[in-house]
Design an enzyme around this catalytic site. Structure first.
Site, PDB file in Angstrom:
ATOM      1  CD  GLU B 234      -8.972  -5.031  -3.271  1.00 45.04           C
ATOM      2  OE1 GLU B 234      -7.822  -4.658  -3.531  1.00 45.04           O
ATOM      3  OE2 GLU B 234      -9.507  -6.010  -3.810  1.00 45.04           O
ATOM      4  CG  HIS B 276      -7.533  -6.580  -6.878  1.00 44.79           C
ATOM      5  ND1 HIS B 276      -7.111  -6.133  -5.659  1.00 44.79           N
ATOM      6  CD2 HIS B 276      -6.431  -6.737  -7.633  1.00 44.79           C
ATOM      7  CE1 HIS B 276      -5.782  -6.025  -5.678  1.00 44.79           C
ATOM      8  NE2 HIS B 276      -5.357  -6.374  -6.879  1.00 44.79           N
ATOM      9  CD  GLU B 297     -18.203  -0.343  15.553  1.00 41.74           C
ATOM     10  OE1 GLU B 297     -18.831   0.683  15.250  1.00 41.74           O
ATOM     11  OE2 GLU B 297     -18.620  -1.507  15.317  1.00 41.74           O
ATOM     12  CB  ALA B 298     -12.735  -5.663  16.325  1.00 47.46           C
ATOM     13  N   GLY B 299     -11.061  -3.213  17.852  1.00 46.51           N
ATOM     14  CA  GLY B 299      -9.839  -2.875  18.583  1.00 46.51           C
ATOM     15  C   GLY B 299      -8.612  -2.751  17.705  1.00 46.51           C
ATOM     16  CB  VAL B 302      -9.027   1.630  11.738  1.00 43.48           C
ATOM     17  CG1 VAL B 302      -9.477   1.952  10.323  1.00 43.48           C
ATOM     18  CG2 VAL B 302      -9.117   0.132  11.995  1.00 43.48           C
ATOM     19  N   PRO B 303      -6.777   4.123  10.839  1.00 47.53           N
ATOM     20  CG  PRO B 303      -5.530   4.434   8.863  1.00 47.53           C
ATOM     21  CD  PRO B 303      -5.998   3.375   9.821  1.00 47.53           C
TER      22      PRO B 303
END
Lengths: 424, 614
Positions: B234, B276, B297-299, B302-303
């Site tokens: 989030e 929140h 980027e980390a792998g 992610v859509p």
């Protein structure tokens, strides 16, 4: 319920009232601050604060605007009549500061403190997960720059206190004769901050003049969930909306409804001419629908952000839906409009029950919906959702605008992509 | 089966529910039942505002008793095997109660449900938990669950939704979400696109969640049963970056499908705080866009938008199946779950004969109703005590003069001095130290054929004679033959020359207002005959009230003849006397108490002792 910014005036008042207590009477902040609002009568203000007529003054807007100096929103070394003139020229005027447009309504007036640039210092205390961090820099004011990288830092871990000796370690670049004075001030500031549920407290700059510390500029956030512990010490404060955030009549109305129910009703109109309107249940789901519309490249067409949750009664849901429908049918668009009645899978809310209010509002807006060529997409799950969805399907047969209805077997945001297809 | 370090819960986990949350407890037990657990997951309930005892709840179809303790410390002593506290304490008391729970060695995990705990206090809780190597879930969360094993409080929603999302048995996918509201949706998405949820935790929407994404994801990484991880982050805060770093450094090798919500924040003109407390970007780094980018980027998988979240989860899962990492199991048979009675009724699926019927009042709606009159209307229409009595006794409103007549009767019968048997009994009881109700009832119990009951008797006797067409003299003769006194005739002291003012008042009122008074007229004819025989055989107050009431019932136009007769035979008229005289009896009670009168003992010399010994 979160960290919320307060006005400089309220923060300084609190400091003038309480900093003594947190420093064994050593640091006294004069309570010479005056607030000007649209209703202020300057003559009465002068009578209430005699120092206004005797001293040279500083005037600033007090609306959570950052870097006021750079935006020329600062009047220095002024007489009371100068101050009055300066404020009146700006009061209720629209103004664009750093790309945000808003109206000036609140000002703070305080004595002008003549000082040299080298008397200015930067101090800030902020809340981190592991504790509270004190940031100090031996220059302050407008040009202080990137304090995150260049300031000296001291982390006070959760549950522990700090002391003057520890604080002195981050005052390396302060002349020796001032170290004691400044360390004591920051220590008092820290106690003040931590005992009063502050989440952020920045004093930039504070100055040392004639062996006295004076905070010139203050920005602060309180943790408003601390209200039940600290409100008696906070006194009468307000949490103003960020600069530029104004509320339309409809938004005000929903805010008012929201305050009357234990449930939650939220509405922000992003673009009244937008073609895509949402009527979404649940806080998380409402953000995700807005996200998806934006991520699918139709952010400009997204008309509103809002949510209803916490099991509002049929009447409240009806009023909420009616407000949204009214807004969305004010101006026709040749391409037609899309209404997303969305939501995730409810925990315990009776879906059919909450749909009743929406159905009523839709029925009443029948003609307007037809005229505006509205297409409706519904997706929802949770207790009794089958009955709720059936109600919507049945409505589709009589409403005269197309309604597509989906349940939990369809991905939550799919109705957004379906609705927007061909709209690009 | 010993728990591994990465397991917070297993099929034997037991917990304490802090707060009298009957629904949440039932939902946990229902989950236990569909999971086929042998022992209920709720070892005890802590009810700080109650006292020790038991709470009855269902475990499947049968009922069990769950122990209730006032103090957590007692519960901990009695149930050392429980290692989870589900803390429903309010935002005010969540801090002290959570700190207390963390202090017990046997407690390993505390789920804090409350929203609105001061951040400073949450940070202290976090520091304490860290020191003691314990886990906090929340604050501001619904909790989480381990499929087929343990569920915190209200997580997962209704039981049919839990079954629909196959949470009664473990799958291979574990998730961690900030939002609790979205956890149902995640359960659904994962159930529809994979072999199901293994575990899901909602860490809560506060700025400082007690445990963060990485805490749970490292557990998931270590657990060989879990094959892939889903993260729903989030806008606001930087906790997602710990996951970014862990993926980069190779600490997390399992596939992570991730999405951070709040990408729409950029659409707002000014700073926006979502629902929140933590959902506010304090800088570029804290935006959802920046986090999604860093995760990608980390792998992480992610859509481009949440709309493809399901697809990415499905693709990742299918790839794992193809690689043989996940071996799909055959679906176990779905366990049956008895439906809740209240829900079945609401859905119109069942019906049940009632044991009671009531037609005179209803307290269930927005406001109290006496029949069809709301309590607001009682006053708006100013129907008075007479109107209320009429509504509750006869289920209808009489003409105004009828209501006034009822009130008149109450006023006239309210008291008749301390010497009559009712008042006497009340006084004796009051002086014996009895309470108001006992003293009142002691007096009321004397009401009957000889005291007060003549109202009813007179009404029946006179109307029977009248209805049978007897002339007054035939009636008097008939009674004489039977050797029965005519009820409602005769007074101890009052006579023709010394009339009873009460009777005069009633007669005057009735003559003035009633549409017809045949029975009163008849009775007055009878009185003429009886007073000829003896001066004090007058129509007395009881008789007058009874007879006039029959005239009212018969002539006011609101009752059929059958209804009017039925009310007389049911004893409604006696009710008027009981009600009126209760006023006086309570007056006598209060009088005695006010006068501090001691125990009454009847004097010996007032009793004629005729025992055999004398």
């Amino acid at each position: 319920m979160a960290q919320r910014a307060i006005r400089e005036y309220d923060g300084k008042q609190m400091m003038a009232r309480l900093l003594k207590e947190y420093s064994n009477g050593k640091y006294v902040i004069e309570n010479s601050f005056a607030q000007v609002t649209p209703g202020t009568d300057f003559k009465k203000l002068g009578e209430a604060h005699p120092w206004l007529l005797k001293e040279k003054l500083v005037v600033k807007p007090d609306q959570l605007i950052k870097r006021r100096g750079k935006s020329k929103l600062l009047l220095l070394n002024a007489s009371f009549s100068d101050a009055e003139k300066w404020v009146k020229e700006r009061m209720n005027k629209e103004l664009t500061v750093q790309n945000t447009t808003g109206r000036l309504t609140h000002f703070i007036i305080e004595p002008f403190i003549p000082h040299k640039e080298e008397d200015e210092y930067y101090a800030c205390i902020r809340s981190l997960r592991d504790g509270d961090e004190i940031l100090f820099y031996h220059h302050g004011g407008m040009g202080v720059g990137d304090v995150d990288t260049k300031s000296e830092k001291l982390l006070v871990p959760v549950g522990s206190k700090t002391n003057q000796e520890e604080i002195k370690k981050i005052l390396r670049n302060v002349p020796d004769e001032r170290k004691e004075l400044i360390a004591g001030f920051i220590h008092a500031l820290f106690n003040f901050y931590s005992d009063l549920n502050y989440a952020y407290l920045e004093v930039n700059p504070f100055v040392v003049v004639k062996n006295r510390v004076v905070p010139l500029d203050l920005a602060a956030k309180l943790d408003d969930t601390g209200e039940f512990e600290s409100s008696s010490k906070w006194g009468e404060i307000e949490f103003p909306a960020p600069f530029g955030r104004t509320f339309s009549r409809e938004e005000e109305y929903i805010k008012e409804l929201d305050s009357k129910t234990g449930a939650s009703l939220k509405l922000t109109v992003l673009n009244p001419k937008g073609r895509v309107w949402t009527l979404v249940a649940g806080g998380g789901a409402s953000v995700i629908y807005a996200d998806t519309i934006s991520d699918l490249g139709l952010g400009k067409e997204l008309a509103n952000y809002g949510e209803y949750s916490g099991d509002p009664s049929e009447e409240f849901t009806y009023q909420y839906a009616k407000t949204v429908l009214d807004l969305m049918t004010r101006e026709k668009n040749p391409k037609g409009k899309i209404l997303l009645i969305g939501g995730g899978i409810a925990n315990f809310t009776d879906v059919a029950n909450t749909f009743k209010g929406i159905v009523r509002a839709l029925r009443e807006s029948k003609e307007k919906l037809q005229e505006n060529k509205v297409k409706i997409y519904v997706r929802r799950g949770g207790p009794n959702y089958q009955a709720g969805l059936k109600m919507m399907k049945d409505l589709g047969n009589t409403l005269g605008v197309p309604i597509e209805v989906y349940g939990p077997e369809t991905h939550m945001t799919r109705i957004a992509s379906m609705g927007l297809k061909g709209g690009k | 089966m010993a728990k591994k370090w990465y397991d917070l819960f297993d099929v034997d986990t037991q917990s304490f529910v802090y707060g009298m949350q009957a629904n949440a407890v039932q939902r946990m037990l229902d989950f236990d039942y569909v999971c086929g657990r042998k022992i209920p997951s709720v070892a005890a309930i802590i009810n700080p505002s109650g006292r020790d005892g038991f709470h009855k709840a269902f475990f499947g179809g049968k009922e069990i008793l769950v122990p209730v303790y006032k103090e957590l410390k007692d519960a901990v002593k009695k149930h050392p095997e429980a290692d989870v506290v589900v803390n429903f304490a309010s935002f005010r008391s969540a801090y002290p109660t959570t700190m207390e729970a963390l202090g017990y060695d046997s407690i390993k995990t505390v789920a804090v449900i409350a929203e609105g705990i001061p951040e400073r206090r949450t940070k202290e809780i976090i520091a304490e938990a860290k020191k003691r190597k314990k886990t906090i879930i929340g604050p501001a969360t619904v909790g989480g669950l381990k499929a087929g094993a343990f569920k915190i409080g209200n997580t997962g929603g209704m039981i049919d939704n839990i079954m629909e999302s196959k949470l009664h048995r473990p799958g291979s996918v574990a998730y961690v979400s900030k939002s609790g509201g979205m956890s149902n949706e995640l359960n659904n998405i994962i159930a529809r696109n994979t072999d199901g949820v293994y575990e899901g935790i909602a860490i809560g929407g506060d700025r400082y969640p007690g445990s963060v994404f990485i805490d749970h994801i490292l557990r998931y990484e270590a657990n060989p049963e879990i094959k892939m991880i889903v993260l729903l982050g989030e806008v606001g805060g930087i906790d997602e970056y710990q996951v970014v770093e862990a993926i980069k450094s190779g600490k997390i090798k399992k596939p992570v499908v991730a999405w951070c919500i709040g990408t729409c924040a950029k659409m707002f003109k000014s700073e926006v705080q979502f629902g929140h407390a933590g959902a506010l970007a304090g800088g570029e780094l804290e935006t959802a866009d920046a986090k999604n980018k860093a995760l990608k980027e980390a792998g992480a998988i992610v859509p481009d938008s949440f709309d493809e979240f399901d697809k990415k989860i499905n693709e990742t899962y299918n790839a794992l199946v193809k690689k043989g990492v996940i071996k799909e199991k055959t679906e176990p048979e779905k366990p049956g779950m008895p439906m809740d009675y209240a829900w079945a009724v609401k859905m119109g699926m069942i019906r049940k004969p009632t044991n009671f019927i009531s037609t005179i009042s209803d307290d269930r709606g927005e406001e109290l109703h006496y029949g069809d009159i709301s309590i607001t209307d009682v006053f708006k229409r100013n129907i008075g005590t007479g109107g209320v009595i009429s509504q509750l006794w006869f289920k209808r409103q009489l003409p105004d003069y009828g209501h006034k007549f009822i009130e008149m009767v109450l006023q006239i019968t309210a008291d008749h001095g301390p010497a009559v048997s009712g008042a006497h009994n009340t006084i004796v009881a009051a002086r014996a130290g009895k309470d108001l109700i006992s003293s009142l009832v002691s007096g009321l119990l004397t009401i009957g054929p000889r005291f007060g009951g003549a109202i009813d008797g007179a009404a029946q006797m006179f109307s029977s004679a009248y209805d049978r067409g007897l002339t007054p003299s035939q009636f008097v003769d008939e009674q004489k033959k039977k050797g029965v006194n005519i009820q409602g005739i005769g007074h101890r002291v009052k006579s023709v020359q010394n009339p009873d003012m009460r009777v005069t008042l009633i007669k005057d009122y009735v003559k003035k207002h009633f549409k017809a008074t045949p029975l009163l007229d008849y009775a007055l004819e009878v009185e003429k005959l009886t007073t000829k025989k003896k001066n004090n055989l007058i129509l007395n107050v009881d008789g007058c009230i009874g007879i006039c009431f029959v005239d009212l019932l018969r002539s006011c136009g609101k009752f059929t003849r059958e209804e009017a007769d039925e009310y007389v035979s049911m004893g409604a008229l006696n009710g008027l006397f009981v009600l009126g005289r209760s006023i006086g009896l309570m007056g006598h009670y209060l009088d005695q108490k006010r006068l501090k009168q001691g125990l009454y003992r009847h004097p010996w010399d007032d009793i004629c002792y005729l025992t055999s010994s004398q």
